[in-house]
Enzyme design. Structure first.
Site, PDB file in Angstrom:
ATOM      1  N   LYS A  75     -16.889  61.682  40.011  1.00  0.00           N
ATOM      2  CA  LYS A  75     -17.961  62.381  40.750  1.00  0.00           C
ATOM      3  C   LYS A  75     -17.875  61.944  42.202  1.00  0.00           C
ATOM      4  CE  LYS A  75     -22.936  61.398  40.924  1.00  0.00           C
ATOM      5  NZ  LYS A  75     -24.185  61.332  40.138  1.00  0.00           N
ATOM      6  N   ASP A 106     -21.991  65.511  43.921  1.00  0.00           N
ATOM      7  CA  ASP A 106     -23.428  65.213  43.934  1.00  0.00           C
ATOM      8  C   ASP A 106     -23.915  65.173  45.374  1.00  0.00           C
ATOM      9  OD1 ASP A 106     -25.999  64.334  43.561  1.00  0.00           O
ATOM     10  OD2 ASP A 106     -25.459  62.389  42.695  1.00  0.00           O
ATOM     11  N   LYS A 114     -19.659  61.869  45.866  1.00  0.00           N
ATOM     12  CA  LYS A 114     -20.884  62.076  46.632  1.00  0.00           C
ATOM     13  C   LYS A 114     -20.529  62.961  47.826  1.00  0.00           C
ATOM     14  CE  LYS A 114     -23.979  59.559  44.518  1.00  0.00           C
ATOM     15  NZ  LYS A 114     -25.231  60.152  44.032  1.00  0.00           N
ATOM     16  N   SER A 148     -18.901  57.345  39.758  1.00  0.00           N
ATOM     17  CA  SER A 148     -19.450  58.010  40.940  1.00  0.00           C
ATOM     18  C   SER A 148     -18.866  57.336  42.179  1.00  0.00           C
ATOM     19  CB  SER A 148     -20.978  57.871  40.909  1.00  0.00           C
ATOM     20  OG  SER A 148     -21.542  58.367  42.092  1.00  0.00           O
ATOM     21  N   ASP A 182     -30.832  66.834  38.888  1.00  0.00           N
ATOM     22  CA  ASP A 182     -31.126  65.410  38.671  1.00  0.00           C
ATOM     23  C   ASP A 182     -32.548  65.152  39.176  1.00  0.00           C
ATOM     24  OD1 ASP A 182     -31.289  62.627  38.718  1.00  0.00           O
ATOM     25  OD2 ASP A 182     -29.781  62.348  40.270  1.00  0.00           O
ATOM     26  N   GLU A 221     -24.296  68.777  41.717  1.00  0.00           N
ATOM     27  CA  GLU A 221     -25.557  68.151  41.328  1.00  0.00           C
ATOM     28  C   GLU A 221     -26.538  68.164  42.494  1.00  0.00           C
ATOM     29  OE1 GLU A 221     -24.727  64.238  39.870  1.00  0.00           O
ATOM     30  OE2 GLU A 221     -26.829  63.774  39.508  1.00  0.00           O
ATOM     31  N   GLY A 254     -26.807  57.466  36.330  1.00  0.00           N
ATOM     32  CA  GLY A 254     -26.865  56.022  36.521  1.00  0.00           C
ATOM     33  C   GLY A 254     -27.522  55.696  37.845  1.00  0.00           C
ATOM     34  N   LYS A 270     -31.617  60.983  33.379  1.00  0.00           N
ATOM     35  CA  LYS A 270     -31.797  59.566  33.707  1.00  0.00           C
ATOM     36  C   LYS A 270     -33.110  59.156  33.061  1.00  0.00           C
ATOM     37  CE  LYS A 270     -29.525  59.266  38.214  1.00  0.00           C
ATOM     38  NZ  LYS A 270     -29.788  59.613  39.609  1.00  0.00           N
TER      39      LYS A 270
HETATM   40  O1  NPG Z   1     -22.755  54.547  38.673  1.00  0.00           O
HETATM   41  O2  NPG Z   1     -24.831  54.002  38.390  1.00  0.00           O
HETATM   42  C1  NPG Z   1     -23.920  54.564  39.007  1.00  0.00           C
HETATM   43  C2  NPG Z   1     -24.294  55.335  40.234  1.00  0.00           C
HETATM   44  C3  NPG Z   1     -24.322  56.796  39.964  1.00  0.00           C
HETATM   45  O3  NPG Z   1     -24.266  58.168  41.864  1.00  0.00           O
HETATM   46  C4  NPG Z   1     -24.933  57.512  41.128  1.00  0.00           C
HETATM   47  N1  NPG Z   1     -26.250  57.349  41.251  1.00  0.00           N
HETATM   48  O4  NPG Z   1     -27.941  59.942  42.884  1.00  0.00           O
HETATM   49  O5  NPG Z   1     -27.340  59.668  40.855  1.00  0.00           O
HETATM   50  C5  NPG Z   1     -27.470  59.249  41.997  1.00  0.00           C
HETATM   51  C6  NPG Z   1     -26.997  57.851  42.336  1.00  0.00           C
HETATM   52  C7  NPG Z   1     -28.055  56.849  42.654  1.00  0.00           C
HETATM   53  C8  NPG Z   1     -27.692  55.584  42.974  1.00  0.00           C
HETATM   54  C9  NPG Z   1     -29.380  57.131  42.610  1.00  0.00           C
HETATM   55  C10 NPG Z   1     -28.626  54.601  43.261  1.00  0.00           C
HETATM   56  C11 NPG Z   1     -30.330  56.161  42.897  1.00  0.00           C
HETATM   57  C12 NPG Z   1     -29.952  54.893  43.217  1.00  0.00           C
END
Ligand code: NPG
Length: 369
Positions: free
Chosen positions: A161, A189, A163, A135, A239, A214, A291, A263
């Site tokens: 991915k 996302d 953001k 990500s 999500d 997402e 994640g 998740k």
């Molecule tokens: O690689 O763990 C990872 C991050 C993946 O983008 C990611 N997580 O919105 O899914 C999400 C985001 C996130 C990060 C959500 C931190 C909450 C806390």
């Protein structure tokens, strides 16, 4: 089993690079680990959310209170403790899925260790390694983003991915497609940053052949996600909107989700995560493992889950080095774009004593002497 002692360890580990999303910027993983000691074995887990309730309503300080005052006493009172008994014992406490997941996972770890069984085996994993996605946060410029993507692809990541947020969507996606080609598995996302009024704008992403978009809209608005899906070709993936298997079933039935991000923390733990896998698979809907910048304690069980058959897309289960110069466990290392599924008993990993000592900011006994 019976709970004898529960300790909470507040840890803070610097990230190798700041991670910016539509809801904020993180520079360290600041959370707590839960260490549950039972009369049969010990278990570990990690609280997945952050000090501030920006991704979801839960946050570190709140979860500590919820665990101490409402969840652990109910679970400790069970005459025969099992992981499957945690959710029923805490069902009267509304919400707090991430705090509940922390407790259930530590109990599950202890229970499986007592039986010498790995979480992957228990959940029904069918792979011994899983492809890793990565990500990529919002950057200050498109060239900086392209540099990051190039580096990750060079390391072997199998899916990218991006953001996105209003003002950082079509252009970065176009730039990544132009530079790395149409064959690159690519998804975006939004973390709830858009509204249905943006449907025509989001339709501009259709030309880039994304795997999915997402959580584009508000988390409590399945209806709007269904309406959006009617107007865009890119598959909508949910999500934040999915808190349990029933949510997943409803979202799929109403056309609000063609893909589901699972998740375990967000849905109360691995047992409910498996139910989401099952209900999605029954509908032919692919799932993938999300994640939350977990340390090895949270990453290891996610890799076990990601090895179930319905996890048809690479997850945000990246190597430890994507997050930390030094993790609190043995690091997970990418081999040919894959991470190994842990085979040891329980979650298959434990904190390293020395790293734990250096990264621990505070310790608190939540149950027992
Ligand atoms: O690689 O763990 C990872 C991050 C993946 O983008 C990611 N997580 O919105 O899914 C999400 C985001 C996130 C990060 C959500 C931190 C909450 C806390």
């Amino acid at each position: 089993m019976k709970i004898e002692h529960v300790e909470l360890l507040h840890v803070a580990i610097p990230l190798v690079t700041p991670f910016r999303t539509s809801f904020g910027t993180m520079t360290s993983k600041d959370t707590f680990l839960l260490h549950v000691v039972t009369d049969a074995a010990e278990g570990w887990s990690e609280f997945a959310a952050d000090p501030e309730p920006l991704y979801c309503s839960e946050f570190v300080a709140g979860a500590q209170i919820v665990l101490r005052d409402f969840l652990i006493p109910r679970v400790a009172a069970l005459p025969r403790l099992t992981a499957a008994g945690v959710a029923p014992a805490t069902a009267k406490i509304k919400g707090h899925q991430l705090a509940k997941a922390t407790l259930e996972t530590a109990v599950l770890d202890a229970e499986l260790r007592a039986h010498g069984m790995s979480l992957a085996t228990y959940l029904g994993a069918v792979h011994d390694r899983v492809p890793a996605g990565v990500s990529v946060g919002i950057k200050e410029s498109v060239p900086a983003l392209l540099d990051d993507v190039e580096r990750y692809l060079g390391e072997g990541y199998r899916r990218i991915k991006l953001k996105i947020e209003p003002g950082w969507d079509v252009e970065p996606v176009r730039a990544v497609r132009e530079r790395f080609g149409d064959a690159l598995p690519l998804q975006v996302d939004a973390n709830t940053a858009y509204s249905l009024a943006d449907a025509e704008h989001l339709r501009r992403l259709d030309e880039f052949g994304l795997l999915l978009i997402e959580e584009p809209l508000d988390e409590d608005d399945l209806y709007a996600h269904a309406r959006l899906q009617e107007r865009i070709a890119t598959p909508v993936c949910l999500d934040e909107s999915i808190h349990c298997a029933r949510d997943a079933a409803a979202a799929i039935a109403m056309g609000a989700a063609r893909v589901v991000n699972v998740k375990p923390a967000r849905v109360g733990g691995y047992l409910e995560a498996r139910r989401i896998h099952d209900v999605s698979a029954a509908h032919g809907v692919p799932v993938w493992c999300g994640g939350m910048l977990e340390t090895g304690i949270g990453r290891s069980p996610n890799l076990a889950l990601a090895a179930l058959p319905g996890f048809a897309l690479p997850g945000d289960t990246s190597a430890s080095s994507r997050y930390f110069a030094e993790d609190i466990t043995e690091p997970f290392v990418l081999h040919d774009g894959y991470l190994p599924v842990p085979t040891g008993p329980g979650i298959g990993i434990e904190p390293l004593a020395d790293a734990l000592r250096r990264f621990t900011r505070a310790r608190q006994t939540l149950w027992g002497e």
